[in-house]
Motif scaffolding. Structure first.
Motif, mmCIF file in Angstrom:
data_model
loop_
_atom_site.group_PDB
_atom_site.id
_atom_site.type_symbol
_atom_site.label_atom_id
_atom_site.label_comp_id
_atom_site.label_asym_id
_atom_site.label_seq_id
_atom_site.Cartn_x
_atom_site.Cartn_y
_atom_site.Cartn_z
ATOM 1 N N UNK A 45 -109.311 50.524 68.588
ATOM 2 C CA UNK A 45 -108.124 50.944 67.837
ATOM 3 C C UNK A 45 -107.280 51.899 68.665
ATOM 4 N N UNK A 46 -105.955 51.794 68.543
ATOM 5 C CA UNK A 46 -105.098 52.694 69.309
ATOM 6 C C UNK A 46 -105.289 54.137 68.862
ATOM 7 N N UNK A 47 -105.186 55.045 69.797
ATOM 8 C CA UNK A 47 -105.328 56.462 69.498
ATOM 9 C C UNK A 47 -104.133 56.939 68.665
ATOM 10 N N UNK A 48 -104.400 57.895 67.790
ATOM 11 C CA UNK A 48 -103.330 58.466 66.976
ATOM 12 C C UNK A 48 -102.393 59.268 67.877
ATOM 13 N N UNK A 49 -101.182 59.425 67.429
ATOM 14 C CA UNK A 49 -100.233 60.209 68.212
ATOM 15 C C UNK A 49 -100.706 61.645 68.302
ATOM 16 N N UNK A 50 -100.337 62.308 69.354
ATOM 17 C CA UNK A 50 -100.760 63.682 69.593
ATOM 18 C C UNK A 50 -100.200 64.592 68.505
ATOM 19 N N UNK A 51 -101.065 65.374 67.876
ATOM 20 C CA UNK A 51 -100.636 66.296 66.827
ATOM 21 C C UNK A 51 -100.070 67.554 67.459
ATOM 22 N N UNK A 52 -99.157 68.191 66.750
ATOM 23 C CA UNK A 52 -98.592 69.445 67.249
ATOM 24 C C UNK A 52 -99.651 70.543 67.182
ATOM 25 N N UNK A 53 -99.439 71.610 67.932
ATOM 26 C CA UNK A 53 -100.390 72.726 67.961
ATOM 27 C C UNK A 53 -100.593 73.313 66.568
ATOM 28 N N UNK A 54 -99.524 73.398 65.776
ATOM 29 C CA UNK A 54 -99.627 73.923 64.417
ATOM 30 C C UNK A 54 -100.482 73.049 63.523
ATOM 31 N N UNK A 55 -100.344 71.727 63.681
ATOM 32 C CA UNK A 55 -101.141 70.800 62.881
ATOM 33 C C UNK A 55 -102.617 70.905 63.243
ATOM 34 N N UNK A 56 -102.903 71.015 64.539
ATOM 35 C CA UNK A 56 -104.288 71.136 64.990
ATOM 36 C C UNK A 56 -104.888 72.431 64.456
ATOM 37 N N UNK A 57 -104.130 73.509 64.532
ATOM 38 C CA UNK A 57 -104.600 74.806 64.037
ATOM 39 C C UNK A 57 -104.862 74.732 62.530
ATOM 40 N N UNK A 58 -103.941 74.101 61.780
ATOM 41 C CA UNK A 58 -104.117 73.964 60.334
ATOM 42 C C UNK A 58 -105.347 73.110 60.034
ATOM 43 N N UNK A 59 -105.497 72.007 60.761
ATOM 44 C CA UNK A 59 -106.648 71.124 60.563
ATOM 45 C C UNK A 59 -107.968 71.814 60.851
ATOM 46 N N UNK A 60 -107.991 72.616 61.915
ATOM 47 C CA UNK A 60 -109.215 73.347 62.256
ATOM 48 C C UNK A 60 -109.542 74.376 61.172
ATOM 49 N N UNK A 61 -108.530 75.041 60.653
ATOM 50 C CA UNK A 61 -108.732 76.033 59.593
ATOM 51 C C UNK A 61 -109.300 75.368 58.335
ATOM 52 N N UNK A 62 -108.735 74.219 57.967
ATOM 53 C CA UNK A 62 -109.222 73.489 56.790
ATOM 54 C C UNK A 62 -110.656 73.025 57.027
ATOM 55 N N UNK A 63 -110.925 72.500 58.220
ATOM 56 C CA UNK A 63 -112.279 72.058 58.535
ATOM 57 C C UNK A 63 -113.275 73.208 58.361
ATOM 58 N N UNK A 64 -112.967 74.333 58.969
ATOM 59 C CA UNK A 64 -113.895 75.469 58.940
ATOM 60 C C UNK A 64 -114.080 76.038 57.533
ATOM 61 N N UNK A 65 -113.023 76.037 56.726
ATOM 62 C CA UNK A 65 -113.106 76.646 55.399
ATOM 63 C C UNK A 65 -113.662 75.710 54.327
ATOM 64 N N UNK A 66 -113.517 74.409 54.505
ATOM 65 C CA UNK A 66 -113.927 73.473 53.451
ATOM 66 C C UNK A 66 -114.816 72.339 53.962
ATOM 67 N N UNK A 67 -114.368 71.648 54.989
ATOM 68 C CA UNK A 67 -115.020 70.416 55.425
ATOM 69 C C UNK A 67 -116.377 70.630 56.097
ATOM 70 N N UNK A 68 -116.509 71.752 56.817
ATOM 71 C CA UNK A 68 -117.727 71.991 57.594
ATOM 72 C C UNK A 68 -118.978 72.062 56.729
ATOM 73 N N UNK A 69 -118.807 72.419 55.457
ATOM 74 C CA UNK A 69 -119.959 72.522 54.565
ATOM 75 C C UNK A 69 -120.753 71.213 54.559
ATOM 76 N N UNK A 70 -120.070 70.099 54.533
ATOM 77 C CA UNK A 70 -120.755 68.806 54.510
ATOM 78 C C UNK A 70 -120.703 68.105 55.872
ATOM 79 N N UNK A 71 -119.535 68.126 56.523
ATOM 80 C CA UNK A 71 -119.389 67.410 57.791
ATOM 81 C C UNK A 71 -120.083 68.113 58.953
ATOM 82 N N UNK A 72 -120.431 69.369 58.780
ATOM 83 C CA UNK A 72 -121.182 70.089 59.802
ATOM 84 C C UNK A 72 -122.683 69.898 59.667
ATOM 85 N N UNK A 73 -123.117 69.400 58.497
ATOM 86 C CA UNK A 73 -124.548 69.239 58.224
ATOM 87 C C UNK A 73 -124.953 67.808 57.896
#
Length: 139
Positions: A45-73
């Motif tokens: 599958x083709x790679x997604x377009x490069x996200x802006x720095x703000x989007x990556x930062x927002x995504x990382x924040x959401x991952x760490x605050x919510x997603x990591x509970x299940x996706x980290x384990x």
């Protein structure tokens, strides 16, 4: 009154743990029968377009605050963060499907995804940023 906030917190915690519960046998059987073609399609599958720095930062924040509970384990059958093998079949389904499952919830043979990761306070764009962040790290 202190009892009410504690009761609410206990109920929310119980709900999250219940949403992340996992049927080990179903997950093992499903992963053993995963179609190699699906994994190959995801790899091609083709790679997604490069996200802006703000989007990556927002995504990382959401991952760490919510997603990591299940996706980290791996709780609830969640694909593990940065695992190409876990994410490939899901990525092959397309971003729209990933977004839909993350926003509205999903229950499948490998486990359960609660709507918005069980965090109803997240906006749709925040959830999508979290999905984009996790999938970008799995490829």
């Amino acid at each position: 009154m202190l009892i009410r906030p504690i009761t609410i917190a206990a109920l929310v915690g119980f709900t999250l743990l219940t949403a992340c519960s996992k049927n080990e046998e179903a997950a093992s059987a499903a992963s053993a029968t995963a179609a190699p073609a699906t994994v190959a399609a995801a790899a091609a599958a083709p790679q997604a377009t490069q996200a802006s720095a703000g989007d990556v930062e927002k995504g990382e924040k959401v991952y760490k605050s919510t997603c990591a509970m299940c996706h980290g384990t791996g709780a609830g059958g969640a694909p593990m963060f940065k695992s190409k093998d876990d994410w490939a079949p899901r990525i092959a389904q397309g971003k729209d499907t990933l977004y839909d499952h993350a926003l509205h919830g999903f229950s499948g043979s490998k486990g359960t995804m609660p709507a918005k990761g069980g965090n109803a306070s997240l906006g749709d764009e925040d959830v999508k940023a979290g999905v984009d962040y996790m999938t970008s790290k799995a490829t």
